[in-house]
Design a protein around this motif. Structure first.
Motif, PDB file in Angstrom:
ATOM      1  N   TYR A   1       0.828  -1.201   0.000  1.00  0.00           N
ATOM      2  CA  TYR A   1       0.000   0.000   0.000  1.00  0.00           C
ATOM      3  C   TYR A   1       0.860   1.248   0.000  1.00  0.00           C
ATOM      4  O   TYR A   1       2.017   1.237   0.430  1.00  0.00           O
ATOM      5  CB  TYR A   1      -0.941   0.016   1.212  1.00  0.00           C
ATOM      6  N   THR A   2       0.261   2.315  -0.514  1.00  0.00           N
ATOM      7  CA  THR A   2       0.868   3.630  -0.392  1.00  0.00           C
ATOM      8  C   THR A   2      -0.161   4.524   0.265  1.00  0.00           C
ATOM      9  O   THR A   2      -1.371   4.318   0.134  1.00  0.00           O
ATOM     10  CB  THR A   2       1.329   4.185  -1.748  1.00  0.00           C
TER      11      THR A   2
ATOM     12  N   GLU B   1       6.104   4.360   0.241  1.00  0.00           N
ATOM     13  CA  GLU B   1       5.784   5.783   0.176  1.00  0.00           C
ATOM     14  C   GLU B   1       5.926   6.300  -1.262  1.00  0.00           C
ATOM     15  O   GLU B   1       6.906   6.008  -1.946  1.00  0.00           O
ATOM     16  CB  GLU B   1       6.711   6.580   1.095  1.00  0.00           C
ATOM     17  N   MET B   2       4.949   7.064  -1.689  1.00  0.00           N
ATOM     18  CA  MET B   2       4.987   7.625  -3.039  1.00  0.00           C
ATOM     19  C   MET B   2       5.646   9.003  -3.039  1.00  0.00           C
ATOM     20  O   MET B   2       5.753   9.657  -1.988  1.00  0.00           O
ATOM     21  CB  MET B   2       3.576   7.723  -3.615  1.00  0.00           C
ATOM     22  N   ALA B   3       6.049   9.448  -4.194  1.00  0.00           N
ATOM     23  CA  ALA B   3       6.601  10.790  -4.347  1.00  0.00           C
ATOM     24  C   ALA B   3       5.511  11.824  -4.085  1.00  0.00           C
ATOM     25  O   ALA B   3       4.348  11.607  -4.429  1.00  0.00           O
ATOM     26  CB  ALA B   3       7.168  10.970  -5.758  1.00  0.00           C
ATOM     27  N   GLU B   4       5.884  12.912  -3.475  1.00  0.00           N
ATOM     28  CA  GLU B   4       4.961  14.026  -3.220  1.00  0.00           C
ATOM     29  C   GLU B   4       3.690  13.572  -2.513  1.00  0.00           C
ATOM     30  O   GLU B   4       2.590  14.000  -2.855  1.00  0.00           O
ATOM     31  CB  GLU B   4       4.625  14.757  -4.522  1.00  0.00           C
TER      32      GLU B   4
ATOM     33  N   ALA C   1       1.261   7.118  -7.118  1.00  0.00           N
ATOM     34  CA  ALA C   1       0.912   5.909  -6.369  1.00  0.00           C
ATOM     35  C   ALA C   1       1.230   4.654  -7.173  1.00  0.00           C
ATOM     36  O   ALA C   1       1.803   3.683  -6.647  1.00  0.00           O
ATOM     37  CB  ALA C   1      -0.570   5.941  -5.999  1.00  0.00           C
ATOM     38  N   LEU C   2       0.893   4.663  -8.454  1.00  0.00           N
ATOM     39  CA  LEU C   2       1.161   3.510  -9.309  1.00  0.00           C
ATOM     40  C   LEU C   2       2.653   3.247  -9.455  1.00  0.00           C
ATOM     41  O   LEU C   2       3.088   2.085  -9.553  1.00  0.00           O
ATOM     42  CB  LEU C   2       0.546   3.736 -10.689  1.00  0.00           C
ATOM     43  N   ALA C   3       3.441   4.303  -9.447  1.00  0.00           N
ATOM     44  CA  ALA C   3       4.890   4.154  -9.617  1.00  0.00           C
ATOM     45  C   ALA C   3       5.535   3.369  -8.482  1.00  0.00           C
ATOM     46  O   ALA C   3       6.613   2.802  -8.641  1.00  0.00           O
ATOM     47  CB  ALA C   3       5.540   5.531  -9.732  1.00  0.00           C
TER      48      ALA C   3
ATOM     49  N   ILE D   1      -4.407   4.225   0.314  1.00  0.00           N
ATOM     50  CA  ILE D   1      -5.169   4.313   1.563  1.00  0.00           C
ATOM     51  C   ILE D   1      -5.063   5.729   2.135  1.00  0.00           C
ATOM     52  O   ILE D   1      -4.031   6.380   2.036  1.00  0.00           O
ATOM     53  CB  ILE D   1      -4.644   3.277   2.586  1.00  0.00           C
ATOM     54  N   SER D   2      -6.157   6.176   2.752  1.00  0.00           N
ATOM     55  CA  SER D   2      -6.166   7.503   3.365  1.00  0.00           C
ATOM     56  C   SER D   2      -7.174   7.546   4.510  1.00  0.00           C
ATOM     57  O   SER D   2      -7.952   6.611   4.710  1.00  0.00           O
ATOM     58  CB  SER D   2      -6.504   8.574   2.332  1.00  0.00           C
ATOM     59  N   THR D   3      -7.167   8.652   5.242  1.00  0.00           N
ATOM     60  CA  THR D   3      -8.131   8.872   6.324  1.00  0.00           C
ATOM     61  C   THR D   3      -9.412   9.520   5.827  1.00  0.00           C
ATOM     62  O   THR D   3     -10.380   9.614   6.585  1.00  0.00           O
ATOM     63  CB  THR D   3      -7.541   9.803   7.392  1.00  0.00           C
ATOM     64  N   ASP D   4      -9.427  10.014   4.578  1.00  0.00           N
ATOM     65  CA  ASP D   4     -10.558  10.806   4.106  1.00  0.00           C
ATOM     66  C   ASP D   4     -11.224  10.202   2.873  1.00  0.00           C
ATOM     67  O   ASP D   4     -10.599  10.082   1.814  1.00  0.00           O
ATOM     68  CB  ASP D   4     -10.105  12.222   3.796  1.00  0.00           C
ATOM     69  N   THR D   5     -12.495   9.838   3.012  1.00  0.00           N
ATOM     70  CA  THR D   5     -13.224   9.273   1.882  1.00  0.00           C
ATOM     71  C   THR D   5     -13.447  10.302   0.777  1.00  0.00           C
ATOM     72  O   THR D   5     -13.644   9.930  -0.378  1.00  0.00           O
ATOM     73  CB  THR D   5     -14.593   8.717   2.326  1.00  0.00           C
TER      74      THR D   5
END
Length: 245
Positions: A137-138, A169-172, A202-204, A211-215
């Motif tokens: 996951y990222t 972890e993704m860039a930016e 994210a794909l990179a 995944i995030s805290t905000d829908t």
């Protein structure tokens, strides 16, 4: 020891579009020993009206929110949305400071938490032992979580403790996804370009999940992912922590 008393704060769009996330939050909270309460009369926190420039109308809605979560109960107020918690904790100052409602506002402000910060920073939970999810996951730091609420490590700590999950972890990762509520409507082309950039980052990483805290962020990103048929699945952190048990 008395169980922590929690009042659920379910934002409008979660109630209408992602009820499973709200139910999964309940599952997680009860799993760590909380006694959960839900006031079915609750509505909106007032954020959409406030962001659109309708301060007076927003204040009316926010005043109802204060009544729906009375200070004298002294329950924690927990939500699966850092965006709405940010509104209550920060923007309510602009609506209520120096008014007769300031006392009620301060009482609500100090009791309001996003799910992961409540679990980690208030209850001291380090993991949800029952959770299981395999894959990579990222993580997307939503603007509201990171900048308004100071949430960064809590969701990562809980996710990293889920057996089978590996973080990449993704860039930016702290850059906005482009949703921003009405921003996505008023500036559609810019909003879509920002979503594209976030998804490509994210794909990179080679991640299976974003995944995030905000829908709200996830809804925006998932729309782009589905339209472009990208091999990436969006998940709210509550859905991950409730998986496998």
């Amino acid at each position: 020891m008395q169980a922590p008393q929690v009042d659920l704060f379910i934002p409008c769009f979660v109630d209408q579009l992602f009820p499973h996330t709200a139910l999964n939050m309940v599952k997680v909270l009860e799993g760590v020993g909380c006694q959960v309460h839900y006031n079915a009369n609750q509505t909106c926190c007032g954020q959409p009206a406030y962001n659109a420039g309708y301060k007076e109308q927003s204040c009316e809605v926010a005043r109802k929110f204060l009544a729906d979560f009375p200070t004298e109960q002294e329950h924690y107020i927990v939500s699966p949305s850092a965006s709405c918690i940010g509104m209550v904790r920060n923007t309510y100052a602009d609506l209520f400071e120096g008014t007769p409602d300031s006392g009620r506002y301060h009482g609500v402000q100090r009791r309001a938490f996003e799910l992961t910060e409540f679990l980690v920073d208030v209850l001291g939970v380090k993991s949800i032992p029952q959770a299981r999810l395999s894959g990579k996951y990222t993580y997307h730091d939503s603007c509201s979580a990171l900048r308004e609420c100071g949430i960064r490590e809590a969701p990562r700590q809980l996710l990293d403790a889920v057996p089978g999950l590996e973080r990449l972890e993704m860039a930016e990762n702290e850059t906005c996804c482009g949703f921003g509520g009405t921003f996505a409507v008023k500036f559609e082309a810019i909003s879509v370009a920002m979503a594209e950039q976030k998804v490509e980052h994210a794909l990179a990483t080679g991640a299976d999940y974003l995944i995030s805290t905000d829908t709200s962020c996830l809804m925006h990103l998932d729309a782009y992912i589905r339209r472009e048929k990208k091999p990436l699945k969006t998940l709210h952190v509550a859905d991950v922590l409730a998986s496998g048990w």
